[in-house]
Design an enzyme around this catalytic site. Structure first.
Site, PDB file in Angstrom:
ATOM      1  N   GLU A   1      36.634  54.810  -4.780  1.00  0.00           N
ATOM      2  CA  GLU A   1      37.827  54.627  -4.016  1.00  0.00           C
ATOM      3  C   GLU A   1      38.780  54.087  -4.766  1.00  0.00           C
ATOM      4  OE1 GLU A   1      34.003  52.859  -1.684  1.00  0.00           O
ATOM      5  OE2 GLU A   1      34.760  53.139  -3.682  1.00  0.00           O
TER       6      GLU A   1
ATOM      7  N   LYS B   1      26.803  54.576  -1.773  1.00  0.00           N
ATOM      8  CA  LYS B   1      27.334  55.278  -2.747  1.00  0.00           C
ATOM      9  C   LYS B   1      26.651  56.552  -3.297  1.00  0.00           C
ATOM     10  CE  LYS B   1      29.601  51.204  -4.960  1.00  0.00           C
ATOM     11  NZ  LYS B   1      29.931  50.449  -6.251  1.00  0.00           N
TER      12      LYS B   1
ATOM     13  N   GLU C   1      27.612  39.412   1.098  1.00  0.00           N
ATOM     14  CA  GLU C   1      27.110  40.130  -0.248  1.00  0.00           C
ATOM     15  C   GLU C   1      26.466  39.248  -1.029  1.00  0.00           C
ATOM     16  OE1 GLU C   1      29.640  43.546  -1.794  1.00  0.00           O
ATOM     17  OE2 GLU C   1      29.727  42.328  -3.279  1.00  0.00           O
TER      18      GLU C   1
ATOM     19  N   LYS D   1      36.431  47.199 -12.903  1.00  0.00           N
ATOM     20  CA  LYS D   1      35.877  46.673 -14.410  1.00  0.00           C
ATOM     21  C   LYS D   1      35.493  48.034 -15.166  1.00  0.00           C
ATOM     22  CE  LYS D   1      32.779  43.511 -14.361  1.00  0.00           C
ATOM     23  NZ  LYS D   1      31.509  42.544 -14.432  1.00  0.00           N
TER      24      LYS D   1
ATOM     25  N   GLY E   1      32.317  40.346  -9.163  1.00  0.00           N
ATOM     26  CA  GLY E   1      33.366  40.746  -8.357  1.00  0.00           C
ATOM     27  C   GLY E   1      34.061  39.996  -7.321  1.00  0.00           C
ATOM     28  N   ARG E   2      33.014  39.461  -6.567  1.00  0.00           N
ATOM     29  CA  ARG E   2      33.498  38.590  -5.658  1.00  0.00           C
ATOM     30  C   ARG E   2      33.817  37.004  -6.194  1.00  0.00           C
ATOM     31  NH1 ARG E   2      28.389  39.911  -5.208  1.00  0.00           N
ATOM     32  NH2 ARG E   2      26.653  38.894  -4.966  1.00  0.00           N
TER      33      ARG E   2
ATOM     34  N   HIS F   1      43.056  32.886  21.835  1.00  0.00           N
ATOM     35  CA  HIS F   1      43.361  33.902  22.804  1.00  0.00           C
ATOM     36  C   HIS F   1      42.686  35.189  22.689  1.00  0.00           C
ATOM     37  CE1 HIS F   1      46.701  31.522  24.637  1.00  0.00           C
ATOM     38  NE2 HIS F   1      46.775  31.058  23.306  1.00  0.00           N
TER      39      HIS F   1
END
Length: 538
Positions: A211, A507, A348, A205, A262-263, A379
């Site tokens: 990153e 951060k 979050e 954004k 964001g999510r 499993h």
């Protein structure tokens, strides 16, 4: 913004506490089914594209009534109206939360105040889908590979949805997702690419996410070094920072708004990789499914409102039964990234320790959400689900119709899904285990001791969600259901489900430590961090 009563300060909370001590603590699912042949009927619910069986949960009519009373007393209907009306319910950031406007049809909204936002949304949507159609015409575009570079909400939604909708995906396009700043993420992807046949999507954004921008610059350097031409044609931005994108060399951008968290953003231009994969028609169906669930959430009475009921169940388990986690087990390989997507959506959003008034909350909030697709999980960790010391509610997701022709495999998959939820509930007594044939590998082992090893306590709760088929519309409805479910539990807890200050401290410290890795300056650091820094330098 009006503050409604916090859940623990209501009469319904006190009633729930009393009911739990009197009946809920020792509730037995097996006895409940024996005593009430209609249990499945009154604890199963229909929502758009999703059938929800809640009957294997530790609920009786009284606990459900008190939970619904809690929702009313905490002002859940009024909070929901404020959310959908575009009021600044994200109070700590002074923002509205209008991801529902991203999937509303043109000229509509979940509330009349959304009409302006919906108009802007459709302008961007139409431009994005037109671009997607251009790229999907691979004979003319020459694109064979799409690389999405983003992190968090700019990665997890598309990375979950593209494989989920593989049956609808373009067969001449390959999709890659790079999020981790670790070069081991980007390097293997670049190894298989040709610069002139690759489209890079840089999703940030602000166009400053550390990153994402580190990976974007590395991808651009690779593109140039490999003889790539016409950078502006092979890099596209999903951002609102047009100046920074232009300085990077990007001229084509698609934006979104500060009321899109964001999510909650896969419905926006962040969904460009999804649109490239499944095309405009199917992307609109994805939005339509989510909008149908929005309407169910907005207008269905709380007693039949599936997202609300699941959110109430989360409060019941977290705060009264004190279950610390929930396992998500999608019995469809296409949904293999859904647990990771839900981890961010829930933890979050609701991993908060203060309420809207800034007061510490005296109760637990978000559970740990985790899981793997069935039958792989059987499993790996199902041993703990069946016989471990912690009770962990499980959420099974079954899809009735496959999109492949291997019907025998699908029948086995569905049988496994049904068997696991049945086994969690029914268990196996020591008497049953003792009556079974002793394994030939342990012929001399004491039968009584062995039977205790082979005992399952049962009475372990689960929910089963059933989709008719994993279509774009069904996936949209499923994800929107989870969004509203997370909001419901957060609203009852009195927390802000839409900020994420918890990511900021790390951060800031990273920005301080990064130059120290070059300078070796450890001034002011604690002994552990200083020692580790020196170790990593050497």
């Amino acid at each position: 913004m009006k503050l409604h009563p916090r859940c623990d300060r209501t009469a319904a909370w006190a009633a729930l506490s009393g009911h739990f001590e009197a009946h809920g603590r020792d509730f037995d699912l097996r006895a409940a089914f024996r005593q009430d042949p209609t249990r499945f009927e009154w604890l199963s619910f229909e929502a758009p594209e999703v059938f929800a069986d809640l009957s294997k949960n530790l609920l009786d009519p009284a606990s459900l009534k008190f939970l619904l009373d809690l929702a009313q007393e905490c002002g859940l209907p009024q909070r929901r109206a404020a959310l959908l009306a575009g009021e600044p319910v994200n109070a700590t950031e002074g923002r509205a939360v209008l991801h529902t406007a991203l999937r509303a049809p043109a000229g509509e909204g979940s509330h009349s105040s959304q009409v302006h936002e919906v108009h802007e949304v459709h302008e961007v949507l139409n431009a994005m889908l037109a671009f997607a159609q251009e790229v999907r015409d691979t004979e003319h575009s020459g694109i064979t590979d799409v690389v999405n570079i983003g992190i968090g909400g700019s990665d997890l939604g598309p990375q979950m949805a593209v494989p989920a909708l593989d049956a609808f995906a373009h067969r001449q396009l390959r999709f890659h997702f790079v999020s981790n700043v670790d070069g081991h993420d980007l390097t293997p992807v670049l190894r298989s690419l040709h610069p002139q046949r690759t489209l890079f999507i840089i999703a940030s954004k602000t166009f400053t996410t550390q990153e994402t921008m580190a990976n974007a610059h590395a991808a651009r350097n690779w593109f140039d070094a490999q003889g790539g031409k016409d950078r502006s044609r092979h890099f596209v931005g999903v951002t609102t920072n047009l100046k920074a994108a232009a300085e990077f060399g990007i001229t084509r951008t698609f934006g979104f708004w500060d009321w899109v968290g964001g999510r909650y953003s896969m419905w926006s231009a962040i969904g460009l990789p999804i649109a490239l994969a499944i095309g405009p028609e199917h992307f609109r169906a994805l939005l339509a499914g989510a909008h149908a669930m929005d309407q169910h959430f907005a207008h269905t009475p709380l007693s039949r409102n599936v997202p609300v009921l699941l959110g109430l169940l989360d409060v019941w388990y977290r705060n009264f039964h004190h279950y610390t986690s929930r396992s998500v087990a999608p019995y469809h390989q296409g949904l293999r990234r859904l647990p990771a997507y839900l981890q961010q959506l829930e933890m979050e959003s609701n991993g908060k320790r203060v309420d809207m008034a800034g007061e510490p909350v005296p109760y637990a909030t978000s559970p740990v959400v985790w899981g793997e697709p069935g039958t792989n999980g059987q499993h790996a960790f199902f041993q703990m689900l069946h016989q471990g010391t912690d009770v962990i509610p499980v959420e099974f997701i079954a899809v009735k119709q496959p999109t492949h022709e291997l019907s025998d495999l699908h029948q086995k998959l569905l049988a496994n899904c049904l068997a696991q939820s049945q086994a969690l509930m029914e268990g196996k007594s020591a008497e049953q285990a003792l009556a079974e044939r002793v394994p030939t590998a342990a012929p001399t082992f004491d039968r009584g001791v062995l039977s205790r090893h082979r005992t399952f306590p049962g009475n372990r709760p689960s929910t089963t969600l059933v989709l008719e088929a994993l279509t774009p519309r069904a996936l949209g409805a499923l994800v929107a259901l989870y969004e509203h479910r997370v909001w419901t539990s957060g609203a009852l807890w009195g927390i802000n489900s839409f900020d994420q200050w918890g990511v900021e401290l790390g951060k800031a410290l990273c920005n301080d430590l990064l130059p120290r890795l070059s300078s070796a300056d450890t001034t002011g650091l604690d002994a552990s961090t200083a020692g580790l820094l020196q170790r990593l330098r050497s």
